[in-house]
Write an enzyme that holds these catalytic residues in place. Structure first.
Site, PDB file in Angstrom:
ATOM      1  N   ARG A  58      -1.734  19.830  15.765  1.00 21.70           N
ATOM      2  CA  ARG A  58      -0.424  19.253  16.056  1.00 21.70           C
ATOM      3  C   ARG A  58       0.211  19.835  17.326  1.00 21.70           C
ATOM      4  O   ARG A  58       1.038  19.200  17.976  1.00 21.70           O
ATOM      5  CB  ARG A  58       0.513  19.470  14.859  1.00 21.70           C
ATOM      6  CG  ARG A  58       1.750  18.591  14.933  1.00 21.70           C
ATOM      7  CD  ARG A  58       2.940  19.075  14.102  1.00 21.70           C
ATOM      8  NE  ARG A  58       2.618  19.482  12.773  1.00 21.70           N
ATOM      9  CZ  ARG A  58       2.774  20.731  12.317  1.00 21.70           C
ATOM     10  NH1 ARG A  58       3.257  21.665  13.110  1.00 21.70           N
ATOM     11  NH2 ARG A  58       2.472  21.015  11.086  1.00 21.70           N
ATOM     12  N   TYR A 111      19.453   1.607  28.280  1.00 24.19           N
ATOM     13  CA  TYR A 111      18.477   0.817  27.523  1.00 24.19           C
ATOM     14  C   TYR A 111      19.036   0.574  26.108  1.00 24.19           C
ATOM     15  O   TYR A 111      19.535   1.511  25.468  1.00 24.19           O
ATOM     16  CB  TYR A 111      17.202   1.655  27.500  1.00 24.19           C
ATOM     17  CG  TYR A 111      16.038   1.135  26.720  1.00 24.19           C
ATOM     18  CD1 TYR A 111      15.392  -0.043  27.082  1.00 24.19           C
ATOM     19  CD2 TYR A 111      15.532   1.855  25.633  1.00 24.19           C
ATOM     20  CE1 TYR A 111      14.284  -0.486  26.372  1.00 24.19           C
ATOM     21  CE2 TYR A 111      14.431   1.416  24.923  1.00 24.19           C
ATOM     22  CZ  TYR A 111      13.813   0.239  25.290  1.00 24.19           C
ATOM     23  OH  TYR A 111      12.723  -0.199  24.591  1.00 24.19           O
ATOM     24  N   ASP A 183      16.858   9.072  31.861  1.00 23.69           N
ATOM     25  CA  ASP A 183      15.766   8.125  31.648  1.00 23.69           C
ATOM     26  C   ASP A 183      15.351   7.638  33.032  1.00 23.69           C
ATOM     27  O   ASP A 183      16.051   6.854  33.664  1.00 23.69           O
ATOM     28  CB  ASP A 183      16.260   6.963  30.764  1.00 23.69           C
ATOM     29  CG  ASP A 183      15.155   5.950  30.464  1.00 23.69           C
ATOM     30  OD1 ASP A 183      14.158   5.918  31.202  1.00 23.69           O
ATOM     31  OD2 ASP A 183      15.317   5.181  29.498  1.00 23.69           O
ATOM     32  N   LYS A 208       5.239   2.611  30.208  1.00 23.72           N
ATOM     33  CA  LYS A 208       5.405   1.700  31.333  1.00 23.72           C
ATOM     34  C   LYS A 208       4.438   2.085  32.460  1.00 23.72           C
ATOM     35  O   LYS A 208       3.262   1.871  32.323  1.00 23.72           O
ATOM     36  CB  LYS A 208       6.870   1.719  31.781  1.00 23.72           C
ATOM     37  CG  LYS A 208       7.859   1.534  30.603  1.00 23.72           C
ATOM     38  CD  LYS A 208       7.867   0.132  30.042  1.00 23.72           C
ATOM     39  CE  LYS A 208       8.570  -0.022  28.694  1.00 23.72           C
ATOM     40  NZ  LYS A 208       9.969   0.359  28.635  1.00 23.72           N
TER      41      LYS A 208
HETATM   42  C1  LIG Z   1      10.724   0.618  27.460  1.00 24.08           C
HETATM   43  C2  LIG Z   1      11.778   1.568  27.809  1.00 24.08           C
HETATM   44  C3  LIG Z   1      12.044   2.661  26.991  1.00 24.08           C
HETATM   45  C4  LIG Z   1      11.349   2.882  25.685  1.00 24.08           C
HETATM   46  O1  LIG Z   1       9.985   3.103  25.806  1.00 24.08           O
HETATM   47  P1  LIG Z   1       9.001   2.791  24.581  1.00 24.08           P
HETATM   48  O2  LIG Z   1       7.760   3.492  24.957  1.00 24.08           O
HETATM   49  O3  LIG Z   1       8.896   1.305  24.502  1.00 24.08           O
HETATM   50  O4  LIG Z   1       9.627   3.357  23.349  1.00 24.08           O
HETATM   51  C5  LIG Z   1      13.020   3.537  27.407  1.00 24.08           C
HETATM   52  N1  LIG Z   1      13.710   3.360  28.542  1.00 24.08           N
HETATM   53  C6  LIG Z   1      13.476   2.320  29.352  1.00 24.08           C
HETATM   54  C7  LIG Z   1      14.270   2.185  30.592  1.00 24.08           C
HETATM   55  C8  LIG Z   1      12.521   1.381  29.003  1.00 24.08           C
HETATM   56  O5  LIG Z   1      12.321   0.324  29.784  1.00 24.08           O
END
Ligand SMILES: *Cc1c(COP(=O)(O)O)cnc(C)c1O
Length: 388
Positions: A58, A111, A183, A208
């Protein structure tokens, strides 16, 4: 010697060839138990009261560490942790710094699921959230309370693309001992060096661009020295874990991120400039365009623009919009972005601290790695259907 360039770091950091028969890529380790040669060695794992990295599955394996070291090197971070999704990285970073009776400042362009977390689980745990104008800059200071523990930023916002003044927000926050969380998914570590701009915990939905192939869910948090201990102990205490397979794919994506981003940027710029001139379009939300209100800040702080942008259309019927979008050949209709394929969705968002005035429907496009000529002709045919 000159400082190593990020493209080089992304290719070489985190390699462990010498420990793996010369293989360029650290293999996937699948393990729960890690055996120790004798009792003394088992005991040594606990000698300083902390488990060493390779004590139990883990806590990570060489696959995890290769990926995390590569991200840390790119970020200039003391430590990176891998998490099962981008949203989990966001919620984990917030929970690592906020406790009951604390106060969080959250950007109003966040988001959607981030907003829902603040209004749901976080509120239930006793943390109060105030949403703030993303363009507030140094004015954030007026919102600080004695119990404010963190300012959360998202720049540009992933649906409306406002660029935030991160250095000004960070400077104000740090004067009051408040942590800055960001973020940074849109820009990736290549286009926004967040820690250098004052961010303490830099968050990516690695799902992404980092993974980059629409086949993996992952998140990362990269911390500066001052925040590493509380982040790592919180993550380990909660039992959070990203699998070796996912870390392998994420690292594979990271190795080619620089060239992919370059192409995403070029294509997005071409599409955005073309769209700006279309009679059906009111405005394009892409900070790399000179017409964008965030352009000056973007130019000052960012090193590039990725492939995601918004378009505010002139008023149009739902049927005409569907005729345009439903018939597109190269733009998939789906959430997420940052993979090799082009995407389009209607942008739906909630605002509580500010309003976003849209003349017509807002759509969000992701420019993939297809040839831009094909994407342009697809959109042109789409507008013809819309106007028919
Ligand atoms: C998609 C996204 C997230 C979340 O990511 P996941 O891997 O889908 O949980 C967070 N912030 C932004 C800006 C995003 O586009």
């Amino acid at each position: 010697m000159a400082e190593e360039k990020p493209e080089t770091t992304a290719v070489s950091a985190g390699r462990m060839s010498a420990e793996h028969f010369g293989t360029v890529n650290t293999p996937v380790y699948r393990t729960s138990t890690i055996l120790h040669s004798d009792l003394a060695s088992l005991k040594a794992e606990l000698s300083d009261g902390k488990l060493k990295r390779y004590a139990y599955g883990r806590l990570g394996t060489p696959t995890t560490v290769s990926f995390e070291e590569a991200v840390s090197a790119l970020e200039g971070a003391a430590r990176t942790v891998s998490l099962p999704s981008g949203l989990n990285a966001i919620t984990t970073a917030i929970l690592a710094v906020c406790s009951a009776d604390d106060h969080l400042l959250m950007t109003d362009n966040a988001y959607g699921p981030t907003r829902r977390f603040c209004n749901g689980a976080l509120k239930r745990l006793g943390v109060e959230t105030t949403f703030y104008d993303p363009l507030i800059g140094a004015g954030i200071e007026e919102l600080f309370r004695p119990n404010t523990k963190a300012v959360f930023c998202e720049s540009p916002g992933s649906l409306t693309f406002e660029v935030q003044d991160i250095p000004a927000i960070s400077a104000a926050a740090h004067e009051h001992g408040i942590a800055v969380l960001m973020d940074n998914t849109w820009a990736t570590p290549f286009f926004f060096p967040a820690l250098k701009r004052g961010v303490d915990l830099d968050i990516h939905a690695a799902t992404k661009y980092i993974c980059g192939h629409s086949d993996t869910m992952m998140g990362t948090i990269s911390a500066n020295e001052a925040n590493t201990q509380r982040l790592v102990s919180f993550v380990n205490g909660l039992g959070l874990y990203a699998s070796g397979d996912d870390c392998f794919l994420a690292l594979r994506g990271l190795r080619t991120l620089a060239v992919r981003l370059k192409r995403h940027q070029e294509t997005a710029m071409r599409l955005a400039s073309w769209l700006e001139e279309r009679p059906e379009v009111s405005r394009v939300l892409y900070p790399a365009l000179e017409s964008d209100p965030g352009h000056v800040l973007w130019k000052r702080d960012f090193l590039g623009a990725s492939g995601l942008f918004g378009v505010v259309l002139k008023p149009v019927s739902e049927r005409a919009l569907a005729a345009m979008i439903d018939g597109l050949k190269h733009f998939g209709i789906g959430y997420s972005w940052g993979g090799y394929e082009s995407l389009i969705i209607p942008a739906e968002f909630v605002r509580t601290a500010t309003t976003f005035q849209a003349e017509g429907p807002v759509i969000r496009l992701h420019a993939g790695l297809e040839h831009p000529d094909d994407l342009l002709s697809d959109l042109a045919t789409g507008f013809a259907r819309m106007n028919a």
